[in-house]
Design a protein around this motif. Structure first.
Motif, short mmCIF file in Angstrom:
data_model
loop_
_atom_site.label_atom_id
_atom_site.label_comp_id
_atom_site.label_asym_id
_atom_site.label_seq_id
_atom_site.Cartn_x
_atom_site.Cartn_y
_atom_site.Cartn_z
N LYS A 97 0.91 -1.28 0.07
CA LYS A 97 -0.15 -0.08 0.14
C LYS A 97 0.83 1.29 -0.12
CE LYS A 97 -3.98 1.99 2.54
NZ LYS A 97 -4.76 2.09 3.41
N ASN A 98 1.75 1.35 0.83
CA ASN A 98 2.85 2.51 0.84
C ASN A 98 3.71 2.75 -0.47
OD1 ASN A 98 4.50 4.25 2.22
ND2 ASN A 98 6.25 2.86 1.96
N ARG A 100 -9.84 9.24 -1.79
CA ARG A 100 -11.08 8.78 -1.19
C ARG A 100 -10.44 7.05 -0.69
NH1 ARG A 100 -15.55 11.17 -5.08
NH2 ARG A 100 -16.00 13.13 -3.90
N GLU A 101 -10.05 6.33 -1.52
CA GLU A 101 -9.38 5.14 -1.03
C GLU A 101 -8.52 5.08 -0.07
OE1 GLU A 101 -7.90 3.51 -4.91
OE2 GLU A 101 -9.72 2.66 -5.30
N LEU A 102 -7.85 6.43 0.48
CA LEU A 102 -7.11 6.06 1.65
C LEU A 102 -7.79 6.00 2.92
CD1 LEU A 102 -4.59 9.19 0.83
CD2 LEU A 102 -4.03 6.91 0.76
N HIS A 103 -9.19 6.57 3.14
CA HIS A 103 -10.09 6.76 4.01
C HIS A 103 -9.57 7.25 4.98
CE1 HIS A 103 -12.45 3.49 1.88
NE2 HIS A 103 -11.36 2.69 1.82
N THR A 104 -8.94 8.47 4.87
CA THR A 104 -8.14 9.08 6.12
C THR A 104 -8.37 10.67 6.01
OG1 THR A 104 -6.10 9.24 4.84
CG2 THR A 104 -6.25 7.30 6.66
N LEU A 105 -9.13 11.01 4.74
CA LEU A 105 -9.23 12.49 4.50
C LEU A 105 -10.79 12.83 4.51
CD1 LEU A 105 -6.79 12.83 1.64
CD2 LEU A 105 -6.33 13.34 3.90
N SER A 106 -11.11 14.02 5.01
CA SER A 106 -12.43 14.67 4.79
C SER A 106 -12.66 14.85 3.41
CB SER A 106 -12.53 15.63 5.67
OG SER A 106 -11.77 16.95 5.33
#
Length: 269
Positions: free
Chosen positions: A81-82, A111-117
């Motif tokens: 992933k990294n 969006r696929e990171l699932h960490t950002l608003s």
């Protein structure tokens, strides 16, 4: 070029599909900050080698290391992933998702990171679109409504969404007329300088090859037969190279005598 900063290392790579051998004992390094271009005849395995670098295919034999990790490493799945987060890809036809808008195509990797608003994603998408000269008014358009040149730029914005260290380009100017092709090359050169990109490119377009390449790797006879600068490749004796470079020797001379003609950006140290 600092050859101690090798970020992609291919050793003794073999690719076989049944009885058909594509690659045999391929060895190749990609160094930080360079533009390395893969050339070869039809069926020589250029795009397949690119897919090996991306981890989309596994070689029959040999290793491909990117950022020091390979599929053979015990912890590769943890690092995958990294690795993907540090790589961006521009596919030949853009490969935009036809059911998504321009905005959503570029937002997808974020969006696929699932960490950002969504607010942060919106800001980042608009920044990337601005970087490739796509105006805000086009953000809600569907890919079918875009010109060929705009599709390439939106696809490039998506490839750059995660601020990659390495950018992979598969025939980046294919399908563009000469004016759009030159404009796209100049955009890549500017982004390379701005983002300190390392670029691995497959192209058959002669102008793109001359304008962008620091080094060239030639695939023939199932191997990388030579790597080097334009001048070094041109002096190498092989039937494919003789045929391929016959029509661009004047372009090589132009590059040697006038970097301004091609707007060459010096490679970062």
């Amino acid at each position: 070029m600092n050859k101690s900063k090798c970020i992609i290392e291919i050793k003794s790579l073999n690719t076989r599909y049944g009885n058909h051998i594509v690659h045999r004992d391929v060895n190749l390094n990609v160094y930080r900050g360079e533009v390395l271009t893969l050339i070869g005849g039809s069926g020589s395995g250029k795009t397949t080698l690119l897919r090996h670098m991306l981890g989309l295919e596994q070689p029959s034999h040999g290793t491909v290391k990117i950022f020091g990790s390979s599929r053979n490493d015990a912890n590769f799945n943890l690092q995958k992933k990294n690795i993907r987060g540090h790589s961006g890809v521009l596919f030949q036809q853009g490969a935009l998702f036809s059911a998504l808008t321009v905005f959503d195509n570029v937002a997808l990797p974020l969006r696929e990171l699932h960490t950002l608003s969504e607010d942060i994603i919106r800001d980042l998408v608009l920044i990337k679109l601005n970087m490739v000269a796509i105006k805000l008014e086009h953000a809600d358009k569907m890919p079918a409504a875009l010109s060929g040149g705009m599709i390439k730029r939106v696809a490039l914005a998506r490839a750059l969404a995660l601020d990659p260290e390495v950018l992979f380009l598969d025939e980046p100017t294919a399908g563009l007329d000469p004016e759009l092709s030159q404009s796209f090359v100049e955009l890549i050169l500017a982004l390379r300088s701005e983002m300190n990109l390392t670029i691995v490119m497959v192209t058959h377009d002669l102008d793109t090859l001359v304008a962008l390449s620091d080094r060239i790797a030639v695939l023939a006879d199932q191997q990388v037969i030579v790597t080097g600068t334009l001048d070094e490749i041109d002096r190498f004796q092989h039937p494919f190279i003789t045929s391929f470079f016959k029509s661009i020797r004047h372009k090589i001379e132009q590059k040697n005598h006038s970097e301004q003609t091609w707007k060459i950006v010096p490679m970062p140290s």
